[in-house]
Design a protein around this motif. Structure first.
Motif, PDB file in Angstrom:
ATOM      1  N   LYS A  26      88.195 -89.319 -20.534  1.00 15.13           N
ATOM      2  CA  LYS A  26      87.428 -89.489 -19.383  1.00 15.13           C
ATOM      3  C   LYS A  26      85.579 -89.264 -19.589  1.00 15.13           C
ATOM      4  O   LYS A  26      84.667 -89.928 -19.257  1.00 15.13           O
ATOM      5  N   ARG A  27      85.475 -88.413 -20.300  1.00 11.43           N
ATOM      6  CA  ARG A  27      84.031 -88.189 -20.708  1.00 11.43           C
ATOM      7  C   ARG A  27      83.520 -89.048 -21.485  1.00 11.43           C
ATOM      8  O   ARG A  27      82.563 -89.606 -21.566  1.00 11.43           O
TER       9      ARG A  27
ATOM     10  N   GLN B  65      90.097 -96.649 -15.633  1.00  9.79           N
ATOM     11  CA  GLN B  65      90.798 -95.457 -15.432  1.00  9.79           C
ATOM     12  C   GLN B  65      91.918 -94.991 -16.315  1.00  9.79           C
ATOM     13  O   GLN B  65      92.468 -96.007 -16.897  1.00  9.79           O
ATOM     14  N   TYR B  66      92.137 -93.869 -16.269  1.00  4.18           N
ATOM     15  CA  TYR B  66      93.018 -93.604 -17.418  1.00  4.18           C
ATOM     16  C   TYR B  66      93.928 -92.208 -17.269  1.00  4.18           C
ATOM     17  O   TYR B  66      93.772 -91.386 -16.476  1.00  4.18           O
TER      18      TYR B  66
ATOM     19  N   GLN C 281      84.493 -92.378 -21.386  1.00  6.10           N
ATOM     20  CA  GLN C 281      84.084 -93.558 -20.386  1.00  6.10           C
ATOM     21  C   GLN C 281      82.865 -93.006 -19.395  1.00  6.10           C
ATOM     22  O   GLN C 281      82.244 -94.262 -19.181  1.00  6.10           O
ATOM     23  N   ARG C 282      82.634 -91.895 -19.440  1.00 11.78           N
ATOM     24  CA  ARG C 282      81.450 -91.626 -18.601  1.00 11.78           C
ATOM     25  C   ARG C 282      80.118 -91.970 -19.410  1.00 11.78           C
ATOM     26  O   ARG C 282      78.952 -92.463 -19.019  1.00 11.78           O
TER      27      ARG C 282
ATOM     28  N   SER D  96      91.181 -85.494 -20.412  1.00 10.94           N
ATOM     29  CA  SER D  96      89.707 -85.107 -20.228  1.00 10.94           C
ATOM     30  C   SER D  96      88.525 -85.531 -21.242  1.00 10.94           C
ATOM     31  O   SER D  96      87.626 -86.111 -21.121  1.00 10.94           O
TER      32      SER D  96
END
Length: 427
Positions: A257-258, A273-274, A260-261, A254
């Protein structure tokens, strides 16, 4: 309310200093107090509900630092008394919140920090809390010039900064990373404290609300650059770490991904991608995990089951968690390695054409993750915030560690505090 000013008496206030992890944070701050912002000594205080217990914690921390007890201020504050939190937050530049589970006790502290102009850091590993704070407080924190940075401990600094480190070391366009966590322990095994277990119990019980929460952000999916990576099974034998592995159930996916965003939307960086996995050992460990996992998933669905799980953590976790937490020997004998296997496209290759043609392997290693590495990463994050405020994004807001410290020297600071980042040879 104006942004945080340097006129406050304390650089750092440790809230929840009498808790199991909070006591380790006190000891770490005492050890590193000479490394304050600009090379000046760190001015700090402790806070919690009981003055007597806070005095006891300072007494234990001061056994190797005779003058400690008389130098450190005690602030009595309680999450259920809003005024006490406001008074605490008005005295510090940064609040280190060690009071969990955060889903029950975290929001009042975040709210008090935002309203009273104190930056907020915690060691939360609960995605529901972390993402809800971003949804509800990002704009308010931005307006007040306050930084709210969650998961500054083992969940999730090694993973989040590890992916950033891998991106920086890769020559070309990194498109995907899989991480594998291995925890090694001595003859007494590995153990965690009851507070972490409680967070897991209530987090899994309320997993449906996380899906609903994410819909409120209204995010469009991040673009998939290069080949899409297939998810592994629930349990599989990992040749990467030579043992069975399962998807990592904590907040790392989580948080990454935040981050990366944020880097995609704010820095126009190609998103990665993770996927995160954790090693569970051999066949016997697999059987034990399967039995305990099945029982856990069944019991978290019912209030009576959750009550029993939280009353008897050692029994239901096969000794992995206890109300007393790990022994000193267990902590000394435990260490971790987090290995990142990345793939992407070399500098001369178009990521929209064909399969990835380049690989990279990096690693983050350190001592016991829960109560040694976590307190070190939390304290170094606080010092970095104080020392490099100009390098943080915008002028405030709610961020992941990777997003907040992307342009700072936090990785270098951690290298000097027993958390090592390195490039490995790809097998």
């Amino acid at each position: 309310m104006a942004a945080v000013t340097s006129s406050r008496p304390y650089h750092v206030i440790i809230f929840g200093a009498t808790g199991f992890t909070g006591q380790f944070v006190v000891e770490e701050v005492a050890r590193t107090a000479a490394e304050g912002p600009g090379g000046a000594p760190l001015k700090w205080a402790v806070a919690g509900r009981s003055r007597q217990r806070l005095e006891d914690v300072l007494g234990r921390a001061g056994t190797q630092k005779a003058e400690l007890r008389t130098d450190i201020e005690i602030i009595v504050a309680d999450v259920s008394i809003e005024e006490s939190l406001a008074i605490m937050c008005q005295q510090g530049l940064v609040i280190l919140n060690c009071v969990g589970p955060y889903r029950f006790y975290g929001e009042p502290v975040v709210k008090a920090c935002v309203e009273n102009g104190a930056h907020y850091l915690d060691i939360c590993g609960e995605p529901q809390f972390l993402e809800r704070m971003q949804l509800e407080y990002h704009t308010k924190a931005l307006d007040r010039g306050v930084y709210v940075i969650g998961s500054c401990g083992f969940d999730s600094v090694p993973a989040d900064l590890g992916v950033l480190y891998t991106q920086r070391q890769f020559k070309g366009t990194l498109t995907a990373v899989e991480s594998f966590l291995k925890i090694s322990s001595g003859p007494e095994g590995f153990s965690g404290h009851d507070a972490t277990w409680q967070s897991a119990v209530y987090g899994f019980a309320d997993s449906g609300s996380l899906r609903q929460l994410r819909k409120k952000f209204g995010h469009t999916p991040l673009p998939v650059v290069g080949a899409k990576v297939k998810k592994r099974g629930f349990m599989f034998f990992s040749r990467e770490i030579e043992q069975y592995a399962i998807p990592f159930m904590g907040s790392d996916p989580s948080v990454v991904k935040r981050t990366q965003r944020f880097l995609y939307e704010e820095q126009q960086q190609s998103p990665v991608q993770y996927s995160a996995y954790v090693g569970v050992g051999g066949l016997f460990s697999v059987v034990k995990l399967f039995c305990s996992g099945l029982l856990f998933w069944f019991m978290v669905k019912f209030s009576l089951g959750r009550k029993l799980l939280t009353m008897f953590p050692s029994f239901f976790s096969f000794g992995m968690f206890s109300k007393s937490g790990p022994t000193t020997k267990q902590i000394e004998d435990t260490c971790f390695s987090l290995t990142f296997f990345g793939e992407g496209y070399s500098e001369s290759t178009d990521p929209s054409q064909g399969r990835p043609n380049a690989k990279i392997c990096t690693q983050v290693v350190g001592a016991e993750p829960g109560y040694v590495v976590t307190v070190s990463t939390l304290v170094q994050a606080a010092v970095t915030l104080l020392d490099e405020l100009h390098s943080l994004p915008r002028r405030g807001g709610v961020y992941t560690p990777g997003a907040a410290f992307y342009k700072t020297s936090l990785i270098d600071r951690l290298q000097n505090h027993s958390v090592k980042f390195s490039v490995r040879h790809c097998e």
